[in-house]
Design an enzyme around this catalytic site. Structure first.
Site, PDB file in Angstrom:
ATOM      1  N   LYS A 187       0.866  -1.197   0.000  1.00 45.39           N
ATOM      2  CA  LYS A 187       0.000   0.000   0.000  1.00 45.39           C
ATOM      3  C   LYS A 187       0.899   1.242   0.000  1.00 45.39           C
ATOM      4  CE  LYS A 187      -1.859   2.953   2.322  1.00 45.39           C
ATOM      5  NZ  LYS A 187      -1.772   4.441   2.089  1.00 45.39           N
ATOM      6  N   GLY A 239       7.017   4.491   8.236  1.00 39.36           N
ATOM      7  CA  GLY A 239       6.176   5.674   8.385  1.00 39.36           C
ATOM      8  C   GLY A 239       6.406   6.303   9.736  1.00 39.36           C
ATOM      9  N   SER A 240       5.391   6.965  10.244  1.00 38.15           N
ATOM     10  CA  SER A 240       5.566   7.719  11.478  1.00 38.15           C
ATOM     11  C   SER A 240       5.534   6.800  12.700  1.00 38.15           C
ATOM     12  CB  SER A 240       4.458   8.761  11.588  1.00 38.15           C
ATOM     13  OG  SER A 240       3.210   8.106  11.583  1.00 38.15           O
ATOM     14  N   THR A 241       6.132   7.272  13.773  1.00 38.67           N
ATOM     15  CA  THR A 241       6.164   6.494  15.007  1.00 38.67           C
ATOM     16  C   THR A 241       4.755   6.288  15.555  1.00 38.67           C
ATOM     17  OG1 THR A 241       8.397   7.212  15.504  1.00 38.67           O
ATOM     18  CG2 THR A 241       7.073   6.480  17.365  1.00 38.67           C
ATOM     19  N   GLY A 244       3.150   3.589  13.575  1.00 39.41           N
ATOM     20  CA  GLY A 244       3.872   2.351  13.876  1.00 39.41           C
ATOM     21  C   GLY A 244       3.423   1.745  15.199  1.00 39.41           C
ATOM     22  N   GLU A 261       9.984   0.679  10.494  1.00 40.07           N
ATOM     23  CA  GLU A 261      10.984   1.724  10.235  1.00 40.07           C
ATOM     24  C   GLU A 261      10.274   3.045  10.446  1.00 40.07           C
ATOM     25  OE1 GLU A 261      14.039   1.025   9.601  1.00 40.07           O
ATOM     26  OE2 GLU A 261      14.090  -0.947   8.657  1.00 40.07           O
ATOM     27  N   CYS A 295      13.601  10.472   6.815  1.00 38.98           N
ATOM     28  CA  CYS A 295      13.484   9.984   8.191  1.00 38.98           C
ATOM     29  C   CYS A 295      14.791  10.165   8.938  1.00 38.98           C
ATOM     30  CB  CYS A 295      13.095   8.521   8.182  1.00 38.98           C
ATOM     31  SG  CYS A 295      14.155   7.557   7.091  1.00 38.98           S
ATOM     32  N   GLU A 392      10.132  15.342  15.686  1.00 38.40           N
ATOM     33  CA  GLU A 392      10.452  15.241  14.260  1.00 38.40           C
ATOM     34  C   GLU A 392       9.587  16.245  13.494  1.00 38.40           C
ATOM     35  OE1 GLU A 392       9.089  11.742  12.072  1.00 38.40           O
ATOM     36  OE2 GLU A 392      11.032  11.688  11.087  1.00 38.40           O
TER      37      GLU A 392
HETATM   38  P1  NAP Z   1       2.464   7.901   8.157  1.00 36.24           P
HETATM   39  O1  NAP Z   1       1.422   8.918   8.287  1.00 36.24           O
HETATM   40  O2  NAP Z   1       2.754   7.023   9.306  1.00 36.24           O
HETATM   41  O3  NAP Z   1       2.078   7.025   6.888  1.00 36.24           O
HETATM   42  C1  NAP Z   1       2.860   5.974   6.401  1.00 36.24           C
HETATM   43  C2  NAP Z   1       1.990   5.016   5.633  1.00 36.24           C
HETATM   44  O4  NAP Z   1       1.076   4.381   6.526  1.00 36.24           O
HETATM   45  C3  NAP Z   1       1.127   5.673   4.568  1.00 36.24           C
HETATM   46  O5  NAP Z   1       0.996   4.792   3.481  1.00 36.24           O
HETATM   47  C4  NAP Z   1      -0.177   5.853   5.303  1.00 36.24           C
HETATM   48  O6  NAP Z   1      -1.273   6.011   4.429  1.00 36.24           O
HETATM   49  C5  NAP Z   1      -0.256   4.575   6.085  1.00 36.24           C
HETATM   50  N1  NAP Z   1      -1.106   4.597   7.269  1.00 36.24           N
HETATM   51  C6  NAP Z   1      -1.637   5.650   7.926  1.00 36.24           C
HETATM   52  N2  NAP Z   1      -2.357   5.240   8.991  1.00 36.24           N
HETATM   53  C7  NAP Z   1      -2.278   3.894   9.011  1.00 36.24           C
HETATM   54  C8  NAP Z   1      -2.786   2.873   9.873  1.00 36.24           C
HETATM   55  N3  NAP Z   1      -3.541   3.163  10.953  1.00 36.24           N
HETATM   56  N4  NAP Z   1      -2.494   1.577   9.603  1.00 36.24           N
HETATM   57  C9  NAP Z   1      -1.728   1.260   8.540  1.00 36.24           C
HETATM   58  N5  NAP Z   1      -1.228   2.166   7.686  1.00 36.24           N
HETATM   59  C10 NAP Z   1      -1.483   3.473   7.920  1.00 36.24           C
HETATM   60  O7  NAP Z   1       3.849   8.537   7.753  1.00 36.24           O
HETATM   61  P2  NAP Z   1       4.105   9.571   6.592  1.00 36.24           P
HETATM   62  O8  NAP Z   1       3.667  10.899   7.081  1.00 36.24           O
HETATM   63  O9  NAP Z   1       3.581   9.060   5.311  1.00 36.24           O
HETATM   64  O10 NAP Z   1       5.687   9.493   6.485  1.00 36.24           O
HETATM   65  C11 NAP Z   1       6.525  10.236   7.266  1.00 36.24           C
HETATM   66  C12 NAP Z   1       7.080   9.415   8.403  1.00 36.24           C
HETATM   67  O11 NAP Z   1       7.742   8.256   7.925  1.00 36.24           O
HETATM   68  C13 NAP Z   1       8.110  10.164   9.181  1.00 36.24           C
HETATM   69  O12 NAP Z   1       7.896  10.005  10.537  1.00 36.24           O
HETATM   70  C14 NAP Z   1       9.426   9.500   8.782  1.00 36.24           C
HETATM   71  O13 NAP Z   1      10.436   9.626   9.701  1.00 36.24           O
HETATM   72  C15 NAP Z   1       8.997   8.111   8.551  1.00 36.24           C
HETATM   73  N6  NAP Z   1       9.935   7.412   7.679  1.00 36.24           N
HETATM   74  C16 NAP Z   1      10.768   6.481   8.232  1.00 36.24           C
HETATM   75  C17 NAP Z   1      11.683   5.800   7.435  1.00 36.24           C
HETATM   76  C18 NAP Z   1      12.602   4.788   8.035  1.00 36.24           C
HETATM   77  O14 NAP Z   1      13.184   4.026   7.288  1.00 36.24           O
HETATM   78  N7  NAP Z   1      12.739   4.732   9.326  1.00 36.24           N
HETATM   79  C19 NAP Z   1      11.731   6.050   6.068  1.00 36.24           C
HETATM   80  C20 NAP Z   1      10.854   7.004   5.530  1.00 36.24           C
HETATM   81  C21 NAP Z   1       9.955   7.659   6.365  1.00 36.24           C
HETATM   82  P3  NAP Z   1      -1.677   7.498   3.957  1.00 36.24           P
HETATM   83  O15 NAP Z   1      -0.553   8.010   3.131  1.00 36.24           O
HETATM   84  O16 NAP Z   1      -2.879   7.315   3.166  1.00 36.24           O
HETATM   85  O17 NAP Z   1      -1.869   8.292   5.219  1.00 36.24           O
END
Ligand code: NAP
Ligand code: MG
Length: 481
Positions: A187, A239-241, A244, A261, A295, A392
């Site tokens: 997804k 994605g976000s903590t 996660g 991650e 990230c 962050e």
């Molecule tokens: P996010 O809001 O957590 O979203 C990540 C993904 O999860 C998106 O596809 C999102 O869909 C989906 N999602 C949202 N709510 C969900 C749920 N309840 N259950 C399952 N999936 C769900 O994060 P983001 O804002 O897209 O990305 C930024 C974050 O990612 C930052 O915190 C960054 O540090 C982190 N990141 C970490 C790494 C690493 O390797 N550690 C790499 C890249 C990014 P939608 O897009 O439709 O909301």
């Protein structure tokens, strides 16, 4: 200070028409385009202009069920029983096809996500191809990867990825899963689905058996349906903590294997003996390129007091020369913020920083009239307890603090709930290794920053998640052994 704007580069825009974007994308399920069962679509826009690029299917329960069913069927009947050598050939083919269409991928990544074309062209797309190449090579060598262990695949992997490296994160997820004999339901993020759909085209062209990779687009709820599906054996989330944590809670008590991650608040540490020009370039690269949508972005900077004035002077001077604007222009350093929501989040932090008493510097830049933009920003006089030093921000915002002694720098750097990455700038290798051992971070770069390679594992500690992607560790995450 000399005027850095005495001369300018002529615009060098990449031709957007080189990329073919359909008006509408369905899901990719069982090797075919599948219209969403509830018939709903949502828009994908260009964050640099606000223009609509395409419509993407909104995945609901019935779509996710169909995708998981296809993945299970492909796992049971084709993929898990196929000889590893044959599996490897398909993965190689995907890598080759990404290379062949690299230019188109780079343009679409930039149009859909707002990142500078230089980044998508030189980093995202080549690294994505390399990831497939690297794991293709392991497919028939798992016995050598884990000698004296009996390894077996897990089954269906449910994978959810963010918007900052859309194609690259898809590669990080899909390549090791396939190399280890698993099948996939992926997804992509809501704002950046388009390169995943182009990847689906390539996967179809590669002849990969139907159902081995399925891509369901949608919002957070769609992601939740994927990770919580009963027939998914492995969850891989980037994605976000906060999301996660929610996922970890929701699958607690199941026997799903999981890697997370998550976010980061990386510290870059400049010691007084560092090569300052090189360090400043690395700091700029670490936080301003790709708009800080990384990230592992070096969002905190710790400078030894004796070189503070020099570092800050050089940093601001370098910031003055950064080119902010049209992401398709090959000269652009800082592109568009990925979404309105993300821009609002960043602006809230900017205000909080000022309200907390920190000093803000932004170079004068002509921002385009439409789209989402934030100039490169540095905060000085930042208190350790300030929200901009703790949380962050995920934008081009750097918080600078000083230190006198190395133990003080280490203590401050580790004073965060995150533990993804860090950078050290210093002249002595031995010292660098000594400090890196004391930093609580999954990746520590020395006299460089943001270097990635498929052979090298990546991942965090503490609230930055667990599990590793890349290298042998990345294979292990998809195996029972
Ligand atoms: P996010 O809001 O957590 O979203 C990540 C993904 O999860 C998106 O596809 C999102 O869909 C989906 N999602 C949202 N709510 C969900 C749920 N309840 N259950 C399952 N999936 C769900 O994060 P983001 O804002 O897209 O990305 C930024 C974050 O990612 C930052 O915190 C960054 O540090 C982190 N990141 C970490 C790494 C690493 O390797 N550690 C790499 C890249 C990014 P939608 O897009 O439709 O909301
Ligand atoms: Mg978009």
């Amino acid at each position: 200070m000399s005027d850095p704007n005495e001369w300018n580069y002529a615009p060098a825009p990449e031709a957007a028409k080189q990329a073919r974007i359909s008006d509408r994308y369905a899901h990719f399920i069982n090797g075919k385009w599948a219209d969403p069962k509830e018939g709903e679509y949502f828009q994908s826009t260009n964050p640099a202009t606000g223009e609509k690029l395409s419509e993407v299917a909104l995945g609901t329960k019935r779509d996710v069920n169909a995708a998981v069913k296809a993945a299970r069927n492909a796992y049971d009947n084709v993929w898990s029983g196929m000889s590893p050598r044959e599996r490897g050939k398909y993965i190689y083919r995907i890598a080759r096809l990404i290379q062949e269409r690299a230019r188109e991928f780079a343009i679409i990544e930039t149009l859909d996500g707002g990142k500078p074309i230089r980044e998508s062209r030189d980093i995202d797309v080549p690294l994505a191809a390399n990831h497939f190449f690297y794991y293709a090579g392991w497919a028939d060598k798992l016995d050598y990867a884990f000698p004296n262990r009996k390894v077996s695949s897990l089954g269906v992997a449910g994978q959810v990825i963010p918007w900052n490296f859309p194609l690259l994160m898809a590669a990080w997820k899909i390549a090791p899963a396939l190399a280890t004999g698993n099948t996939v339901v992926l997804k992509p993020a809501e704002t950046t689905s388009l390169t995943a759909m182009k990847l689906a085209e390539i996967i179809a062209d590669s002849g990969l058996p139907d159902g081995v990779v399925n891509i369901v687009t949608g919002m957070g709820e769609t992601g939740a349906l994927v990770v919580n599906h009963d027939d998914v054996n492995k969850v891989a989330f980037t994605g976000s903590t906060s999301v996660g944590k929610r996922i970890q809670k929701s699958i607690a008590g199941t026997d799903k294997k999981i890697t997370l991650e998550l976010g980061g608040k990386a510290a870059n540490i400049i010691l007084e003996d560092a090569a300052i020009d090189q360090a400043v370039e690395g700091i700029v690269n670490g936080i301003y390129f790709n708009q800080g949508h990384v990230c592992c972005a070096g969002s905190r900077l710790f400078v030894q007091e004796s070189v503070y004035d020099e570092v800050l002077w050089k940093l601001k001077r370098r910031m003055d020369t950064l080119i902010v604007g049209d992401p398709l222009d090959k000269n652009t350093d800082v592109g568009a913020i990925n979404s309105k929501e993300q821009l609002e989040t960043i602006q809230r932090y900017l205000k909080a920083g000022v309200d907390n008493g920190a000093e803000m510097y932004q170079p004068a830049c002509d921002l385009p009239a439409s789209g989402n933009w934030c100039p490169p920003t540095v905060f000085t006089n930042v208190a350790q307890s300030s929200i901009i030093a703790q949380e962050e921000i995920f934008g081009p915002v750097l918080a600078v603090q000083t230190f006198r002694t190395v133990p003080e720098a280490i203590e401050k750097a580790n004073n965060t709930p995150y533990g993804l990455s860090a950078g050290i700038w210093c002249d002595k290798g031995a010292r660098l290794f000594q400090i890196s051992n004391q930093l609580e971070a999954g990746v520590v770069w020395g006299n460089t920053y943001n270097q990635f390679d498929p052979t090298s594992p990546f991942g965090g500690y503490k609230e930055s998640g667990f599990g590793r992607e890349g290298g042998l560790h990345g294979l292990a995450a998809y195996l029972d052994m």
